[in-house]
Design an enzyme around this catalytic site. Sequence first.
Site, PDB file in Angstrom:
ATOM      1  N   SER A 138       0.503  -0.929  -0.033  1.00  0.00           N
ATOM      2  CA  SER A 138       0.182  -0.274   0.274  1.00  0.00           C
ATOM      3  C   SER A 138       0.917   1.424  -0.319  1.00  0.00           C
ATOM      4  CB  SER A 138      -1.350   0.101   1.235  1.00  0.00           C
ATOM      5  OG  SER A 138      -1.731   1.633   1.308  1.00  0.00           O
ATOM      6  N   TYR A 151      -1.581  -0.032  10.406  1.00  0.00           N
ATOM      7  CA  TYR A 151      -2.234  -0.602   8.814  1.00  0.00           C
ATOM      8  C   TYR A 151      -0.735  -0.273   8.128  1.00  0.00           C
ATOM      9  CZ  TYR A 151      -3.959  -0.993   3.897  1.00  0.00           C
ATOM     10  OH  TYR A 151      -3.898  -0.729   2.366  1.00  0.00           O
TER      11      TYR A 151
HETATM   12  N1  LIG Z   1      -8.656  -0.936  -1.883  1.00  0.00           N
HETATM   13  C1  LIG Z   1      -7.706   0.333  -2.309  1.00  0.00           C
HETATM   14  O1  LIG Z   1      -7.859   1.750  -2.397  1.00  0.00           O
HETATM   15  C2  LIG Z   1      -6.014  -0.216  -1.804  1.00  0.00           C
HETATM   16  C3  LIG Z   1      -5.442   0.743  -1.525  1.00  0.00           C
HETATM   17  C4  LIG Z   1      -3.660   0.102  -1.522  1.00  0.00           C
HETATM   18  C5  LIG Z   1      -3.496  -0.696  -0.768  1.00  0.00           C
HETATM   19  N2  LIG Z   1      -4.502  -1.810  -0.615  1.00  0.00           N
HETATM   20  C6  LIG Z   1      -4.590  -3.010  -1.144  1.00  0.00           C
HETATM   21  O2  LIG Z   1      -5.105  -4.258  -1.926  1.00  0.00           O
HETATM   22  C7  LIG Z   1      -5.599  -5.036  -1.144  1.00  0.00           C
HETATM   23  C8  LIG Z   1      -7.259  -5.168  -1.617  1.00  0.00           C
HETATM   24  O3  LIG Z   1      -7.932  -4.740  -0.802  1.00  0.00           O
HETATM   25  P1  LIG Z   1      -9.132  -4.436  -1.213  1.00  0.00           P
HETATM   26  O4  LIG Z   1      -9.154  -2.899  -1.658  1.00  0.00           O
HETATM   27  O5  LIG Z   1      -9.814  -5.845  -2.420  1.00  0.00           O
HETATM   28  O6  LIG Z   1     -10.031  -4.911  -0.322  1.00  0.00           O
HETATM   29  P2  LIG Z   1     -11.256  -6.272  -0.548  1.00  0.00           P
HETATM   30  O7  LIG Z   1     -11.507  -5.529   0.997  1.00  0.00           O
HETATM   31  O8  LIG Z   1     -12.333  -5.492  -0.929  1.00  0.00           O
HETATM   32  O9  LIG Z   1     -10.443  -7.365  -0.192  1.00  0.00           O
HETATM   33  C9  LIG Z   1      -9.668  -8.250   0.539  1.00  0.00           C
HETATM   34  C10 LIG Z   1     -10.079  -9.320   0.701  1.00  0.00           C
HETATM   35  O10 LIG Z   1      -9.327 -10.159   1.573  1.00  0.00           O
HETATM   36  C11 LIG Z   1      -9.973 -10.370   2.384  1.00  0.00           C
HETATM   37  N3  LIG Z   1     -10.151 -10.771   3.764  1.00  0.00           N
HETATM   38  C12 LIG Z   1      -9.654 -10.793   4.320  1.00  0.00           C
HETATM   39  N4  LIG Z   1      -9.122 -10.882   6.249  1.00  0.00           N
HETATM   40  C13 LIG Z   1      -8.371 -12.043   5.973  1.00  0.00           C
HETATM   41  C14 LIG Z   1      -7.773 -13.099   6.397  1.00  0.00           C
HETATM   42  N5  LIG Z   1      -7.429 -12.828   7.563  1.00  0.00           N
HETATM   43  N6  LIG Z   1      -7.409 -14.532   5.706  1.00  0.00           N
HETATM   44  C15 LIG Z   1      -8.591 -14.405   4.256  1.00  0.00           C
HETATM   45  N7  LIG Z   1      -8.724 -12.941   3.334  1.00  0.00           N
HETATM   46  C16 LIG Z   1      -8.815 -12.640   3.793  1.00  0.00           C
HETATM   47  C17 LIG Z   1     -11.227 -10.421   2.508  1.00  0.00           C
HETATM   48  O11 LIG Z   1     -12.708 -11.642   2.684  1.00  0.00           O
HETATM   49  C18 LIG Z   1     -11.713  -9.551   1.046  1.00  0.00           C
HETATM   50  O12 LIG Z   1     -11.657 -10.616  -0.124  1.00  0.00           O
HETATM   51  C19 LIG Z   1      -5.287  -5.343   0.454  1.00  0.00           C
HETATM   52  O13 LIG Z   1      -4.073  -6.218   0.534  1.00  0.00           O
HETATM   53  C20 LIG Z   1      -5.326  -3.826   0.345  1.00  0.00           C
HETATM   54  O14 LIG Z   1      -4.295  -3.491   1.781  1.00  0.00           O
HETATM   55  C21 LIG Z   1      -6.103  -1.439  -1.346  1.00  0.00           C
END
Ligand SMILES: NC(=O)c1ccc[n+]([C@@H]2O[C@H](COP(=O)([O-])OP(=O)(O)OC[C@H]3O[C@@H](n4cnc5c(N)ncnc54)[C@H](O)[C@@H]3O)[C@@H](O)[C@H]2O)c1
Length: 247
Positions: A138, A151
Amino acid sequence: MSRTAVVTGGGSGLGQAISAHLAADGHRVAVLDVNADAANIVASAITATGGDALAVGVDVSDEHAVEAAFAAVRDAYGPIEILVTSAAIAGFTRFDKITLDEWNRYLAVNLTGTFLCIRAALSDMVAGKWGRIVTISSAAGQQGAPAQGHYSATKGGVIAMTKTVALDYARKGITANTVPPFVIDSPMLRQQQEEGKLPATELLTRAIPAGRLGVGEEVAAVCSFLCSEGAGYVNGQVIGVNGGAVL
Ligand SMILES: NC(=O)c1ccc[n+]([C@@H]2O[C@H](COP(=O)([O-])OP(=O)(O)OC[C@H]3O[C@@H](n4cnc5c(N)ncnc54)[C@H](O)[C@@H]3O)[C@@H](O)[C@H]2O)c1
């Protein structure tokens, strides 16, 4: 070439887009998620469109569950050659209000979970003398983020851990790179906006030179390249997908 790929957090958001893209690239994709129903929906959608995918419900913070999940993938698809770790939790708490329980939960899922999955995949990659690891970190891990001390710390850890894996396995045909997104439109992002923890999209986009949020497919396309044969000399890199927001 068709490979065996594991995508953690594949049931939603970025992981869902990455799973679909890797399947479209011709890989066999194991969609891992703590939300087994969500993983099933994503895997079914891939198979419905001619791809090869299976769903595995697993909490990535549980060592034995991770080992069992990777063994199940190995049984179904053979040795694991590609790993993309997208599973994570995110939230906002002022630093002095973060409880030790909350801190430990972030570490367990985001950092230890990533460690456990990389460790579970490495033996196959070493034996096969080929591997591609992409961690989704991130921008918060690069530059911090307001009220995200827990985080941000886990994501900074993911970046450092990925660089170390890259160094340790560079001579084994394995690459490890990290993709730190900024704000990507996803269920995680929308939930945070609904809860009033993140500003509305109009405000967020003011901080993005591209003038818009990213979409999951833009992260997936970069992951697809990093997992390809042609990316063999790209190793230990931090490849931001952020519309120019972090330089
Ligand atoms: N969306 C953004 O703007 C953004 C920005 C920076 C980083 N990220 C990173 O991208 C990645 C995906 O984020 P997203 O926005 O798609 O989120 P999201 O919440 O849509 O998807 C995350 C998924 O991880 C799963 N998950 C959570 N805890 C878990 C566990 N203990 N074991 C297995 N699965 C688990 C959830 O069930 C979910 O399906 C993450 O690592 C997040 O930190 C996202």
